[in-house]
Enzyme design. Sequence first.
Site, PDB file in Angstrom:
ATOM      1  CG  ASP A 368      -1.981   0.960   1.267  1.00 27.29           C
ATOM      2  OD1 ASP A 368      -2.079   1.732   0.305  1.00 27.29           O
ATOM      3  OD2 ASP A 368      -2.770   0.948   2.230  1.00 27.29           O
ATOM      4  CG  ASP A 479      -5.650  -5.445   1.646  1.00 32.54           C
ATOM      5  OD1 ASP A 479      -6.424  -6.186   2.263  1.00 32.54           O
ATOM      6  OD2 ASP A 479      -4.740  -4.793   2.191  1.00 32.54           O
ATOM      7  CG  ASP A 549      -3.342  -7.585   8.437  1.00 31.63           C
ATOM      8  OD1 ASP A 549      -2.821  -8.022   7.403  1.00 31.63           O
ATOM      9  OD2 ASP A 549      -4.127  -6.616   8.449  1.00 31.63           O
TER      10      ASP A 549
HETATM   11  C1  DGJ Z   1      -4.165  -4.832   5.193  1.00 33.26           C
HETATM   12  C2  DGJ Z   1      -3.295  -5.987   4.798  1.00 33.26           C
HETATM   13  O1  DGJ Z   1      -3.705  -7.137   5.454  1.00 33.26           O
HETATM   14  C3  DGJ Z   1      -1.840  -5.649   5.070  1.00 33.26           C
HETATM   15  O2  DGJ Z   1      -1.029  -6.748   4.776  1.00 33.26           O
HETATM   16  C4  DGJ Z   1      -1.465  -4.460   4.243  1.00 33.26           C
HETATM   17  O3  DGJ Z   1      -1.510  -4.796   2.888  1.00 33.26           O
HETATM   18  C5  DGJ Z   1      -2.395  -3.307   4.544  1.00 33.26           C
HETATM   19  N1  DGJ Z   1      -3.776  -3.671   4.429  1.00 33.26           N
HETATM   20  C6  DGJ Z   1      -2.130  -2.146   3.640  1.00 33.26           C
HETATM   21  O4  DGJ Z   1      -3.007  -1.130   3.830  1.00 33.26           O
END
Ligand code: DGJ
Length: 726
Positions: A368, A479, A549
């Site tokens: 991102d 995403d 995450d």
């Molecule tokens: C959520 C994702 O799970 C992360 O790995 C990352 O890509 C962020 N978004 C970026 O905003």
Amino acid sequence: MSIIYDNKEKLFYLHTRKTSYVMCVLSEKYLLHLYYGKKIDDFINDYENYPVSGELPWTPIDIGEYGLSTNLLPMEYPCYGSADFRTPAFHAEYENGSAVTKLEYSGYEIFAGKKHLEGLPATYVETEDEADTLEITLCDNLTGLKVVLSYTVFSELDIIAKSVRVKNDGNEKINIKSVLSSTTYLFDNEFEFVHLEGSWARERNIQKKPLINGIMQVDSKRVASSHYHSPFLALARPYATENQGEVYGFSLVYSGNHIEQVDVNEVDVARINVGINPFGFNWLLNAEEEFQAPEVVLTYSDKGFGEMSRRYHKLYRTRLVRGKYRDLERPVLINNWEATYFDFNEEKILSIAKKAKSVGVELMVLDDGWFGKRNSDNCSLGDWVVDRNKLPDGIESLAKKVSDLGMNFGLWFEPEMISEDSDLYRNHPDWCIHIKGRNRTPARNQLVLDLSRDDVRDYLVESVSKVLKYAPISYVKWDMNRNITEIGSDKLPSERQQELPHRYILGVYNVLERITSAFPDVLFEGCSGGGGRFDAGMLYYYPQYWTSDNTDAIERLFIQYGTSMVMPSSSMGAHISTVPNHQVERTTPLKTRGHVAMAGQFGYELDLNTLTDDEIELVKEQIIQYKEIREVVHKGEMYRLRNPFEGRNTSWEFVYKDTVVLMYYTIFARCMLGKTRVKLLGLDENKYYVEKNTQKRYSGSYLMNMGICFCDNKDFESNLLIFKEE
Ligand code: DGJ
């Protein structure tokens, strides 16, 4: 043929190698579910065996000719309005205001192979001999409603895939309020309801609770399968373990609002309903129109959870995932997210890439923050145009420079979203999901694009394709970071507003189908704030998914273990991140972080320039080791050997061809508790296996019966052993 119709007894048999599913047609009208479980060759269709005891004098006898009532009968596709007062699979309103449906058997068809499900992800066959399909048609004679129940039998895999198609053959509108994909029955209630519950960064924890008489259910109303409840349910005997006991699995191939429900009645019969959540669902079916409900994949194992999972892994790895990466080894990647978050420039990314290349990483993924003016999560989603302040020469140039290093280049998108602070929103404020006059509630400062609209879908396909076309991009991380509120669309008429949750998911599938088929050489990895939409539906489009995450190695043991109930290791993105960990601040050894990530699609999520020389040496070894075992992890059979939810350690094993990979992890050390003996599974008792490091030679029978001992004498330690069959 795995499907047989016994015309004399009016019995349908669906046989896999080890299981049978049996239905009958009663009185030429009523389709009943009689059995699902271990293989039975000859079923005695005996009314005495039907669950009808305990009928009360005032029960409506709606199957008059037999003096029976649907009240207690196992109706294969129950609908609302008869004497069956349990939760129906089908419920609709007709033009006269009635909500009563009576579905009667009208015929069947058996054919080799399997049909595609229009607009939806589903398991498939490559040749017609891989599966057989039975379609049973039920009709409501008064309204002209036709329901086609489809059962595909993957005999070799011990899987039955069910789905439902509805057609309006009448002249009037039908308002469908519920159209579930599968109803099945178990004829006693001595089962546990096993499901995968969680949250952001704590996805897919295994929870087991005994059934109650009444309703137990998990669901999602978030227009995503969600972090909270996976579209999966198992019913297991209380004594069922990883390798023993009866377990029934139900996995829904769908990414939106779902329901998995068990309704146990007064005679202890459990009705299992799975499908699109009827809450917030409505579908207007005009004359001649059809509606396709998603697929549910069923399996029955009398050898515990392990066998159930291995069946799902095999089916999903080989006949749900598509495209060239289904079978290809996937690259070791490095992702800059936890290394830089939004704070990067070309120099920084190239320095991460250079270092990564020097240790053997194959793919650099820019996460991102590369577009619009996105220096935080409060803007620019929808403006898929490079930020020249960060990357002055553009994505093409960066991708080219990374390619020149000898690595592939990958890019992050969040295509389904729109920031209020974006050119897209300024130009098209009506393109997000919203209700006129109501507040638009942001989440992570963003709104959701209305993918029920053709123009929005076309824009999405075009804007993402434009980036992919002009730069050497070989990987996309797709995403999706919020759930949907204020559900409404400017384009749908009032009587179709409640269709939006399902239309949104159909829109996502449509966009994904178009983009993934236009770029067959790109590896797509799904993501939803980690694993917030990691479901079987998504695997049809993305061969792998960012599991969570949460990158802490110890947390990941639980998350990856739970995820493996249904999902193959080949689908789980797993990365080594820095310590102290950004989510839980735990410090774990680099070696352990490596062993945890090696149980999935392996990568790094840190700046390798920050590591010491010794650590870099270990990273090089990790990558060599992963490349040696990645095919085994990708294609092997997974055996879960120790459950982290039940003890102080965990262990799993992968077996592929002549190689066995055993991984063992200590969670918490305890003093003087002795060693933990891990007995391997899935080996050949009569063969010999040599352990790579020690060159010790073990017989398969020794490894499976005596096992290998590990000590839990230090927190967060791990071992990885590779055995080669002699
Ligand atoms: C959520 C994702 O799970 C992360 O790995 C990352 O890509 C962020 N978004 C970026 O905003």
